[in-house]
Motif scaffolding. Structure first.
Motif, short mmCIF file in Angstrom:
data_model
loop_
_atom_site.label_atom_id
_atom_site.label_comp_id
_atom_site.label_asym_id
_atom_site.label_seq_id
_atom_site.Cartn_x
_atom_site.Cartn_y
_atom_site.Cartn_z
N MET A 1 -3.45 15.73 -0.55
CA MET A 1 -2.64 14.61 -1.00
C MET A 1 -1.25 14.63 -0.35
N CYS A 2 -0.69 15.83 -0.19
CA CYS A 2 0.64 15.93 0.44
C CYS A 2 0.59 15.48 1.89
N GLU A 3 -0.45 15.88 2.61
CA GLU A 3 -0.58 15.47 4.01
C GLU A 3 -0.77 13.96 4.12
N SER A 4 -1.52 13.37 3.20
CA SER A 4 -1.71 11.93 3.24
C SER A 4 -0.40 11.20 2.97
N PHE A 5 0.38 11.72 2.03
CA PHE A 5 1.66 11.07 1.73
C PHE A 5 2.64 11.23 2.89
N ASN A 6 2.64 12.39 3.57
CA ASN A 6 3.50 12.58 4.74
C ASN A 6 3.13 11.62 5.86
N ALA A 7 1.82 11.41 6.06
CA ALA A 7 1.40 10.44 7.06
C ALA A 7 1.74 9.01 6.64
N PHE A 8 1.77 8.78 5.32
CA PHE A 8 2.08 7.44 4.82
C PHE A 8 3.54 7.07 5.06
N ARG A 31 1.81 -1.06 -1.47
CA ARG A 31 0.54 -0.40 -1.81
C ARG A 31 0.09 -0.76 -3.21
#
Length: 228
Positions: A1-8, A31
């Motif tokens: 989830m953290c990696e997805s938010f960083n990419a977001f 979103r």
């Protein structure tokens, strides 16, 4: 989830702090609006993913045999184990319904024994009929917060409280000139600009010594004059 938010938030990570926060706020607002538009097109009350998990649990109910204890409590016999289900308290001894809010296979077996729909026992957080969240109530205070503690109705006020000790103010007295009203640091005797001593107050030791010396010299001079 953290990696997805960083990419977001990747387009806003290298911007100044205020621009970064405003960009993240805008992305989250967009979103939430997209997800809201998707939810309006659903023909059912639950999210599609939750509905799929419930359908998967329904397929496993064939292995469970319910034994009714009363209207709300059941004992579910499985091929290798048994569990207790409480529909009124929304709990199962396997703990899956307690943790996820989605009825497990033991719960669905007990629900079908009551001729009810398992979707009615899904937690409300997975449904689309929740009211929109409201901002917290905030009252703008025009004054500074009170730092004094609230006193009891029978407690006397601080000005009339006989149990509290008040600060005793002492008068300043100079140790150089002996005058009351200033200290040695602000005394003017050092610079030779000493004011005239007020009536009824003692003179400084240096002035008394000089007066005594002058009187002694005068008496000695008068004695020599009389002898001559």
């Amino acid at each position: 989830m953290c990696e997805s938010f960083n990419a977001f938030i990747l387009p806003a990570r290298y911007k100044p702090i205020i621009t970064l926060l405003e960009t993240i706020r805008t992305l989250l607002m967009i979103r939430m609006r997209v997800n809201r538009d998707k939810a309006r097109k659903w023909d059912f009350l639950m999210c599609p993913k939750i509905k799929g998990l419930l359908a998967k649990n329904i397929k496993e109910v064939a292995e469970c045999i319910p034994i009714k204890l009363d209207d709300w409590h059941f004992q579910i016999m499985g091929p290798f184990d048994q569990h207790n289900v409480g529909l009124l308290s929304r709990s199962c001894s396997c703990r899956r319904w307690d943790l996820t809010g989605i009825p497990c296979r033991h719960t669905i077996s007990a629900i079908w024994c009551r001729n009810e729909d398992p979707e009615d026992y899904v937690h409300d957080v997975y449904k689309c009929e929740l009211p929109p969240p409201l901002p917290p109530k905030y009252e703008n205070k025009s004054r500074k917060p009170n730092k004094m503690r609230r006193r009891q109705p029978d407690e006397p006020h601080a000005a009339t409280n006989i149990t509290s000790l008040k600060k005793c103010l002492k008068s300043l007295k100079c140790r150089k000139c002996g005058v009351v009203g200033h200290n040695a640091r602000t005394c003017n005797m050092r610079s030779g600009q000493a004011e005239e001593m007020p009536i009824g107050r003692s003179q400084p030791p240096s002035t008394q010594q000089s007066n005594h010396t002058q009187s002694t010299s005068l008496e000695h001079f008068n004695a020599q004059s009389d002898s001559s």
